[in-house]
Scaffold this active site. Structure first.
Site, PDB file in Angstrom:
ATOM      1  N   LYS A 202       0.588  -1.143  -0.012  1.00 22.70           N
ATOM      2  CA  LYS A 202      -0.315  -0.012  -0.109  1.00 22.70           C
ATOM      3  C   LYS A 202       0.976   1.203   0.107  1.00 22.70           C
ATOM      4  O   LYS A 202       0.496   2.135  -0.734  1.00 22.70           O
ATOM      5  CB  LYS A 202      -1.116   0.188   1.068  1.00 22.70           C
ATOM      6  CG  LYS A 202      -1.990  -1.033   0.943  1.00 22.70           C
ATOM      7  CD  LYS A 202      -2.827  -1.288   2.355  1.00 22.70           C
ATOM      8  CE  LYS A 202      -3.889  -2.303   2.001  1.00 22.70           C
ATOM      9  NZ  LYS A 202      -4.488  -2.794   3.243  1.00 22.70           N
TER      10      LYS A 202
ATOM     11  N   ASP B  63     -10.437   3.675   3.989  1.00 17.37           N
ATOM     12  CA  ASP B  63     -11.108   2.185   3.971  1.00 17.37           C
ATOM     13  C   ASP B  63     -12.661   2.153   3.857  1.00 17.37           C
ATOM     14  O   ASP B  63     -13.139   1.150   3.442  1.00 17.37           O
ATOM     15  CB  ASP B  63     -10.539   1.464   5.202  1.00 17.37           C
ATOM     16  CG  ASP B  63      -9.743   0.271   4.810  1.00 17.37           C
ATOM     17  OD1 ASP B  63      -9.631   0.028   3.632  1.00 17.37           O
ATOM     18  OD2 ASP B  63      -9.309  -0.309   5.583  1.00 17.37           O
TER      19      ASP B  63
ATOM     20  N   GLN C 135      -4.492  -1.122   9.415  1.00 17.35           N
ATOM     21  CA  GLN C 135      -4.655  -2.576   8.974  1.00 17.35           C
ATOM     22  C   GLN C 135      -5.279  -3.416   9.776  1.00 17.35           C
ATOM     23  O   GLN C 135      -4.847  -3.535  11.214  1.00 17.35           O
ATOM     24  CB  GLN C 135      -3.113  -2.869   8.790  1.00 17.35           C
ATOM     25  CG  GLN C 135      -2.756  -4.049   8.010  1.00 17.35           C
ATOM     26  CD  GLN C 135      -3.456  -4.220   6.650  1.00 17.35           C
ATOM     27  OE1 GLN C 135      -3.156  -3.283   5.859  1.00 17.35           O
ATOM     28  NE2 GLN C 135      -4.034  -5.383   6.149  1.00 17.35           N
TER      29      GLN C 135
END
Ligand code: NAD
Length: 297
Positions: free
Chosen positions: A52, A119, A96
């Site tokens: 990422k 997200d 994460q």
């Protein structure tokens, strides 16, 4: 039959995002910032974070990270989130997942400023998704929808695409979603409804999942069971999106769909790996860019 190459498609997004960043940067005087938080040292999570960060840089973003030990308390992780909430250079925050056992991931996600929720998992953004008003949408479901658009388009897979593929109106299409998680199944079903598809949502308590899938024009498998979806579950000419990522005995990765037998029946299918996975990362960048643009409004 089209193989929906997510790695190539994601690269098109990286290019489009970078182009937009380079036009916005001189105007705003700073680049979009992605802030990632990793708690613990799970090797798979570390690999995801590294990918990422690399893609963020490719897209012309600044990447910020905070790595916390697995023994961190809830308050310590929340403090890291608050730091990014306050940092004006950070537009998108990614915590994460999964976080180590004992930490309440839902409460931590709720601590992220929803305007920086790259997200798309914050409860406000999930609620906005239900209303059809979300600016950022959960990355994996959004990536799956983009792959459906690709399946219906005339775009030549593997060649350079000049611009994003228009959203396909799914009126009259029957979509079967297998799985009902907050991360994938539920938001993907909402997004399909938003596109006017008729949606069947199957899950672990559903009977005859196979029979429900057999009449579907689109199947999205998000279960976590290797090769669950077999050729006799799939209508001729269907589009099959395999979200599953399963590590099997020989150490390789495989999806929820029995690719070998299903591929010959369908009109389009995503491989695993290199299908939905890279698109999830590309959508994280797209969301971060949206958050960046939103911060100047
Ligand atoms: P989850 O475990 O939270 O949810 C699994 C869902 O499958 C549940 O809703 C459950 O009801 C359903 N299910 C279980 N057994 C079933 C059965 N026999 N028949 C029908 N439904 C059944 O998992 P998740 O987070 O939604 O992830 C699903 C899969 O997608 C996993 O393999 C995960 O690794 C993968 N995943 C991939 C990406 C990506 O970027 N490609 C992102 C997220 C998750």
């Amino acid at each position: 039959m089209k193989i929906l190459d997510g790695r190539w498609f994601a690269k098109q997004y990286h290019k489009w995002i970078k182009e937009e960043v380079e036009t916005l940067y001189p105007k705003h005087g700073r680049r979009p910032g992605l802030g990632v938080i990793l708690v613990g040292d799970n090797p798979a999570s570390k690999a995801y974070i590294s990918t990422k960060e690399k893609v963020a840089k490719k897209c012309g973003f600044e990447a910020f990270d905070q790595f916390l030990p697995a023994t961190s308390t809830f308050e310590e992780v929340k403090e890291a989130i608050e730091k990014f909430n306050k940092n004006e250079k950070v537009d998108g925050i990614l915590l994460q997942l999964p976080v180590p056992k004992g930490l309440d991931s839902n409460a931590l996600i709720s601590a992220i400023n929803f305007k920086k929720d790259a997200d798309g998992l914050h409860p406000i953004n999930q609620g906005l998704l239900q209303r059809g008003d979300a600016k950022v949408k959960s990355c994996t479901p959004l990536g799956a929808l983009k792959l459906i658009d690709l399946a219906y388009s005339e775009a030549e897979i593997g060649s350079e695409l000049a611009r994003e593929i228009p959203e396909k109106d799914l009126s009259g299409k029957l979509a079967a979603v297998i799985g009902r998680s907050i991360l994938v199944g539920k938001p993907v079903a909402s997004m399909l409804l938003e596109r006017n598809a008729t949606v069947i949502q199957a899950h672990s308590r559903t009977e005859n999942v196979k029979d429900l899938c057999k009449s579907a024009d689109i199947i999205i498998a998000a279960v976590g069971i290797p090769h669950l979806v077999k050729a006799d579950w799939v209508k001729d000419g269907a589009i099959v999106i395999d979200v599953g990522i399963n590590r099997i005995e020989d150490g390789s990765l495989t999806g929820d769909v029995d690719y070998e037998s299903v591929a010959s029946k369908c009109a389009a299918i995503t491989p695993v790996p290199r299908g939905v996975g890279p698109m999830t990362v590309a959508m994280l960048m797209k969301n971060t860019l949206e958050c960046y643009k939103g911060s100047f409004l």
